[in-house]
Write a protein that holds these residues in place. Structure first.
Motif, PDB file in Angstrom:
ATOM      1  N   CYS A  76      71.630 -29.911  80.900  1.00 28.28           N
ATOM      2  CA  CYS A  76      70.735 -28.817  80.506  1.00 28.28           C
ATOM      3  C   CYS A  76      71.250 -28.309  79.162  1.00 28.28           C
ATOM      4  O   CYS A  76      72.306 -28.750  78.709  1.00 28.28           O
ATOM      5  CB  CYS A  76      70.721 -27.704  81.552  1.00 28.28           C
ATOM      6  SG  CYS A  76      72.271 -26.832  81.735  1.00 28.28           S
ATOM      7  N   THR A  77      70.535 -27.376  78.539  1.00 30.53           N
ATOM      8  CA  THR A  77      71.031 -26.866  77.253  1.00 30.53           C
ATOM      9  C   THR A  77      72.199 -25.911  77.514  1.00 30.53           C
ATOM     10  O   THR A  77      72.330 -25.346  78.603  1.00 30.53           O
ATOM     11  CB  THR A  77      69.955 -26.087  76.451  1.00 30.53           C
ATOM     12  OG1 THR A  77      69.802 -24.790  77.020  1.00 30.53           O
ATOM     13  CG2 THR A  77      68.622 -26.802  76.420  1.00 30.53           C
ATOM     14  N   ARG A  79      72.496 -23.074  76.088  1.00 34.97           N
ATOM     15  CA  ARG A  79      72.082 -21.676  75.808  1.00 34.97           C
ATOM     16  C   ARG A  79      72.478 -20.813  77.005  1.00 34.97           C
ATOM     17  O   ARG A  79      72.013 -21.036  78.133  1.00 34.97           O
ATOM     18  CB  ARG A  79      70.574 -21.671  75.614  1.00 34.97           C
ATOM     19  CG  ARG A  79      69.957 -20.303  75.353  1.00 34.97           C
ATOM     20  CD  ARG A  79      68.503 -20.527  74.961  1.00 34.97           C
ATOM     21  NE  ARG A  79      67.630 -19.388  75.184  1.00 34.97           N
ATOM     22  CZ  ARG A  79      67.415 -18.423  74.305  1.00 34.97           C
ATOM     23  NH1 ARG A  79      68.067 -18.415  73.168  1.00 34.97           N
ATOM     24  NH2 ARG A  79      66.566 -17.457  74.574  1.00 34.97           N
ATOM     25  N   TYR A  92      72.270 -22.711  87.763  1.00 35.63           N
ATOM     26  CA  TYR A  92      72.389 -24.172  87.650  1.00 35.63           C
ATOM     27  C   TYR A  92      73.207 -24.582  86.428  1.00 35.63           C
ATOM     28  O   TYR A  92      73.785 -25.656  86.378  1.00 35.63           O
ATOM     29  CB  TYR A  92      70.996 -24.831  87.628  1.00 35.63           C
ATOM     30  CG  TYR A  92      70.098 -24.426  86.474  1.00 35.63           C
ATOM     31  CD1 TYR A  92      70.262 -24.951  85.204  1.00 35.63           C
ATOM     32  CD2 TYR A  92      69.053 -23.521  86.657  1.00 35.63           C
ATOM     33  CE1 TYR A  92      69.438 -24.588  84.153  1.00 35.63           C
ATOM     34  CE2 TYR A  92      68.224 -23.145  85.620  1.00 35.63           C
ATOM     35  CZ  TYR A  92      68.413 -23.680  84.364  1.00 35.63           C
ATOM     36  OH  TYR A  92      67.600 -23.304  83.332  1.00 35.63           O
ATOM     37  N   LEU A 144      56.844 -10.523  72.484  1.00 36.43           N
ATOM     38  CA  LEU A 144      58.252 -10.118  72.550  1.00 36.43           C
ATOM     39  C   LEU A 144      59.043 -10.917  71.511  1.00 36.43           C
ATOM     40  O   LEU A 144      59.035 -12.154  71.542  1.00 36.43           O
ATOM     41  CB  LEU A 144      58.828 -10.349  73.961  1.00 36.43           C
ATOM     42  CG  LEU A 144      58.138  -9.572  75.091  1.00 36.43           C
ATOM     43  CD1 LEU A 144      58.751  -9.936  76.442  1.00 36.43           C
ATOM     44  CD2 LEU A 144      58.217  -8.070  74.874  1.00 36.43           C
ATOM     45  N   GLY A 151      61.544 -22.375  74.303  1.00 37.32           N
ATOM     46  CA  GLY A 151      61.382 -21.790  75.634  1.00 37.32           C
ATOM     47  C   GLY A 151      59.919 -21.640  76.001  1.00 37.32           C
ATOM     48  O   GLY A 151      59.534 -21.831  77.160  1.00 37.32           O
ATOM     49  N   GLY A 155      58.490 -23.573  79.013  1.00 35.97           N
ATOM     50  CA  GLY A 155      57.983 -22.722  80.094  1.00 35.97           C
ATOM     51  C   GLY A 155      56.498 -22.546  79.826  1.00 35.97           C
ATOM     52  O   GLY A 155      55.809 -23.520  79.499  1.00 35.97           O
ATOM     53  N   GLY A 157      53.707 -19.979  77.650  1.00 38.09           N
ATOM     54  CA  GLY A 157      53.526 -18.833  76.765  1.00 38.09           C
ATOM     55  C   GLY A 157      52.054 -18.491  76.692  1.00 38.09           C
ATOM     56  O   GLY A 157      51.207 -19.388  76.565  1.00 38.09           O
ATOM     57  N   TYR A 203      60.475 -27.569  81.556  1.00 37.41           N
ATOM     58  CA  TYR A 203      61.733 -26.818  81.614  1.00 37.41           C
ATOM     59  C   TYR A 203      62.957 -27.639  81.192  1.00 37.41           C
ATOM     60  O   TYR A 203      64.013 -27.550  81.803  1.00 37.41           O
ATOM     61  CB  TYR A 203      61.920 -26.206  83.017  1.00 37.41           C
ATOM     62  CG  TYR A 203      61.235 -24.860  83.131  1.00 37.41           C
ATOM     63  CD1 TYR A 203      61.924 -23.693  82.825  1.00 37.41           C
ATOM     64  CD2 TYR A 203      59.904 -24.764  83.481  1.00 37.41           C
ATOM     65  CE1 TYR A 203      61.293 -22.456  82.868  1.00 37.41           C
ATOM     66  CE2 TYR A 203      59.258 -23.520  83.539  1.00 37.41           C
ATOM     67  CZ  TYR A 203      59.966 -22.384  83.225  1.00 37.41           C
ATOM     68  OH  TYR A 203      59.347 -21.161  83.265  1.00 37.41           O
ATOM     69  N   GLY A 207      63.959 -34.165  78.318  1.00 36.75           N
ATOM     70  CA  GLY A 207      64.747 -34.423  77.123  1.00 36.75           C
ATOM     71  C   GLY A 207      64.991 -33.108  76.403  1.00 36.75           C
ATOM     72  O   GLY A 207      64.544 -32.051  76.852  1.00 36.75           O
ATOM     73  N   LYS A 495      65.370 -26.352  88.696  1.00 36.65           N
ATOM     74  CA  LYS A 495      65.725 -25.342  87.696  1.00 36.65           C
ATOM     75  C   LYS A 495      65.015 -24.020  87.918  1.00 36.65           C
ATOM     76  O   LYS A 495      65.382 -23.021  87.297  1.00 36.65           O
ATOM     77  CB  LYS A 495      65.364 -25.854  86.296  1.00 36.65           C
ATOM     78  CG  LYS A 495      66.392 -26.778  85.704  1.00 36.65           C
ATOM     79  CD  LYS A 495      65.979 -27.135  84.300  1.00 36.65           C
ATOM     80  CE  LYS A 495      67.181 -27.257  83.404  1.00 36.65           C
ATOM     81  NZ  LYS A 495      66.778 -27.546  82.024  1.00 36.65           N
TER      82      LYS A 495
END
Ligand SMILES: Cc1cc2nc3c(=O)[nH]c(=O)nc-3n(C[C@H](O)[C@H](O)[C@H](O)COP(=O)(O)OP(=O)(O)OC[C@H]3O[C@@H](n4cnc5c(N)ncnc54)[C@H](O)[C@@H]3O)c2cc1C
Ligand SMILES: NC(=O)C1=CN([C@@H]2O[C@H](COP(=O)(O)OP(=O)(O)OC[C@H]3O[C@@H](n4cnc5c(N)ncnc54)[C@H](OP(=O)(O)O)[C@@H]3O)[C@@H](O)[C@H]2O)C=CC1
Ligand SMILES: CC(C)=CCC[C@@H](C)[C@H]1CC[C@H]2C3=C(CC[C@]12C)[C@@]1(C)CC[C@H](O)C[C@@H]1CC3
Length: 502
Positions: A76-77, A79, A92, A144, A151, A155, A157, A203, A207, A495
């Motif tokens: 995963c990243t 971040r 996770y 926001l 993201g 995800g 938006g 998510y 890749g 995730k």
């Protein structure tokens, strides 16, 4: 008083002391640091020639290194969880192999082909002002500032222009991706088109995104916004449907509901105005009331009003009050005295709020607070508001129409044609006596039954079978095999389920 109860009492009632006297100054220092870092970074970049390609090569090396030393470990990243725009903690991340994907630059603006190429960690708050200065904007501009483009693609938006342009990823035309094998691929409607369709909502399980092309449109100076207070749920539903059909005259549609039968429907058009333009409301100025309070005041006065709002102020209208979440942390944050004295440093950085929240605060939020978004067919608005009223009774409610297109990615319209949906966002303290996680699960099943979707930033109580019924996994599974993801990336469900996103 028992010491736990005392701690709880202090945390709930006096968190503002910590936020106002510590987090807000830290936010200001953070902003100054970001400007400084950017300047020294671009100096360094000029001197070392470090550019996008080099950063991507580093990611490829990291992935290959992992494949050699830890084959079979999913990635995963890197971040950190506290930086993500969700209150949930991504547990996770601790057991997966973390790859550093910190790419946060704008790569290029191509006005001729009307597209901007960006790296995934750039935030909306960094990108949109640069675009507006150059006379451009993105079709779906999020509200926001700290949301990242990566993201939002990975995800979901959506914003008040989504009834016209669809979900954020519908405005993206090309993705660059480092695969499980460390290869660099690009995909679009004409190249690796199946991968292109499966990336949104995956998510980060197909890749690592390294660049995204987004369509741009000309920016205008203002949004001419009409506010229409309505006091009947039936009328709210029919008016909202009628407005979404008027694509010619509307660029933005949003509804804020302040009670089961009352709300303010807002419709807007992007315009340059003219010399007679009056009633300009610069809602982004630090001393201005929180936007939802301004809208509420129009409901109370029952006024049909029209205002011209500067484009950037309109886009970030919910940023200062984080929708209505800041009022729970700084209850007097909308008081004129506070706004004039300290409004200029608001809001506290979401990442800092998250980083500094103690376990007790987190538990209190889990027990007494609800943050979630559901995407439902627009014809189910009335039924859904009634259901949420009975089981949560949270107001205001954010309602944002969005068109979903047919397709074979993870999220698409359930009809073979474009279909209008609404996002219903509920953020706040449920005013029901029996609020608990089984109510949340019950609401998720309600949405599933209506063939709707749930946003996953907060996590889900659905089991894997129910989750796969909500999101079409057919093409996604075959792309996972094609890109050698099975032993290198987890599945989406791994995730977003509540056990790992707490
Ligand atoms: C983490 C946090 C969340 C907050 N959320 C809200 C909010 O959603 N709405 C609001 O008006 N104010 C919120 N506040 C601030 C506000 O001070 C309390 O909600 C308010 O004091 C509750 O008063 P009461 O007398 O009605 O609650 P009581 O009925 O006395 O509350 C009993 C206990 O419930 C807990 N509690 C109540 N509300 C919340 C809540 N929302 N979140 C977490 N725990 C809670 C506390 O442990 C409290 O001691 C929050 C403060 C913090 C630190
Ligand atoms: N108006 C709106 O639409 C709003 C949307 N949101 C939600 O917030 C989230 C976005 O928040 P943000 O903090 O920006 O993003 P997050 O850090 O929360 O990342 C979201 C997901 O995207 C993945 N991801 C991010 N960048 C990459 C990349 N370069 N390569 C591969 N995967 C990547 C992450 O993977 P990993 O887990 O590996 O880090 C994670 O699973 C979205 O889920 C969105 O739905 C929230 C508020 C408003
Ligand atoms: C418009 C859509 C689709 C979603 C809006 C979601 C936001 C309301 C939430 C996204 C991240 C959330 C966080 C908080 C409040 C609600 C959000 C802004 C906190 C600031 C609440 C206080 C906690 O201590 C930290 C949270 C961080 C994330």
């Amino acid at each position: 008083m028992h010491s736990d109860t005392l701690t709880e009492y202090v945390l709930v009632n006096y968190r503002w002391v910590f936020v106002v006297f510590f987090l807000l100054p830290c936010t200001v220092l953070g902003k100054i640091w970001a400007v400084f870092e950017k300047k020294s970074w671009s100096r360094r970049r000029r001197s070392t020639g470090l550019d996008h390609e080099k950063k991507v090569e580093d990611i490829q090396c990291e992935v290959r290194h992992k494949n050699f030393h830890a084959p079979g470990r999913v990635m995963c990243t890197a971040r950190p969880s506290w930086k993500s725009m969700t209150i949930a903690e991504m547990t996770y991340k601790k057991r997966m192999f973390n790859i550093n994907v910190h790419l946060d630059e704008m790569i290029s603006i191509d006005s001729h082909n009307r597209k901007v190429r960006v790296e995934p960690s750039i935030t909306v708050g960094q990108l949109i002002p640069i675009l507006i200065q150059s006379g451009w904007t993105v079709p779906v501009a999020l509200e926001l500032e700290d949301l990242t483009i990566g993201g939002l693609v990975m995800g979901i938006g959506l914003e008040s222009s989504s009834f016209k342009f669809g979900l954020f990823h519908k405005t993206c035309t090309r993705y660059e991706l480092v695969t499980a094998d460390g290869d660099l691929i690009t995909c679009s409607e004409s190249e690796n088109s199946d991968v292109f369709r499966c990336i949104p909502f995956s998510y980060g399980t197909l890749g690592f995104l390294t660049a995204i092309d987004i369509r741009i449109i000309p920016a205008k100076k203002y949004v001419r916004l009409q506010y229409r207070p309505i006091r009947s749920l039936e009328k709210i539903q029919s008016s909202l449907i009628a407005e979404t059909l008027d694509v010619e005259n509307n660029d933005f549609i949003e509804l804020l509901m302040f009670g089961k039968n009352e709300g303010v429907l807002m419709t807007g058009q992007m315009t340059d105005g003219d010399q007679n333009t009056k009633n300009v409301n610069k809602i982004g100025r630090f001393y201005k009331p929180w936007f939802f309070k301004h809208v509420e005041s129009l409901l109370l006065s029952q006024k049909h009003t029209e205002e011209y709002i500067p484009l950037k102020d309109y886009y970030f209208r919910h940023n200062n009050s984080l929708f209505w979440e800041v009022q729970d942390i700084i209850p007097f944050g909308n008081h004129p005295l506070f706004r004039y004295l300290l409004g200029w440093i608001m809001p506290a950085k979401v990442a800092l709020l998250k980083l500094t929240q103690t376990d007790t605060i987190k538990q209190l939020y889990d027990k007494h607070h609800f943050i979630d978004d559901f995407i439902l067919p627009i014809s189910n608005l009335k039924e859904s508001v009634e259901k949420f009223h009975e089981h949560l009774n949270i107001y205001p409610i954010w309602v944002c129409p969005t068109v979903l297109n047919p397709g074979n990615g993870l999220v698409h319209s359930h009809a073979p044609v474009d279909k209008m949906y609404i996002d219903i966002g509920l953020y706040g303290e449920p005013k029901v006596s029996n609020f608990n996680s089984s109510i949340v699960k019950n609401l998720e099943l309600f949405v599933l039954k209506l063939k709707g979707f749930k946003m996953m930033y907060i996590g889900t109580y659905l089991n894997e079978y129910e989750f796969k019924k909500m999101f079409n996994h057919y093409l996604y599974q075959s792309i996972r095999i094609q890109l050698n993801c099975i032993h290198n990336f987890p599945e989406v469900y791994d995730k977003v389920n509540k056990k790992v996103r707490r």
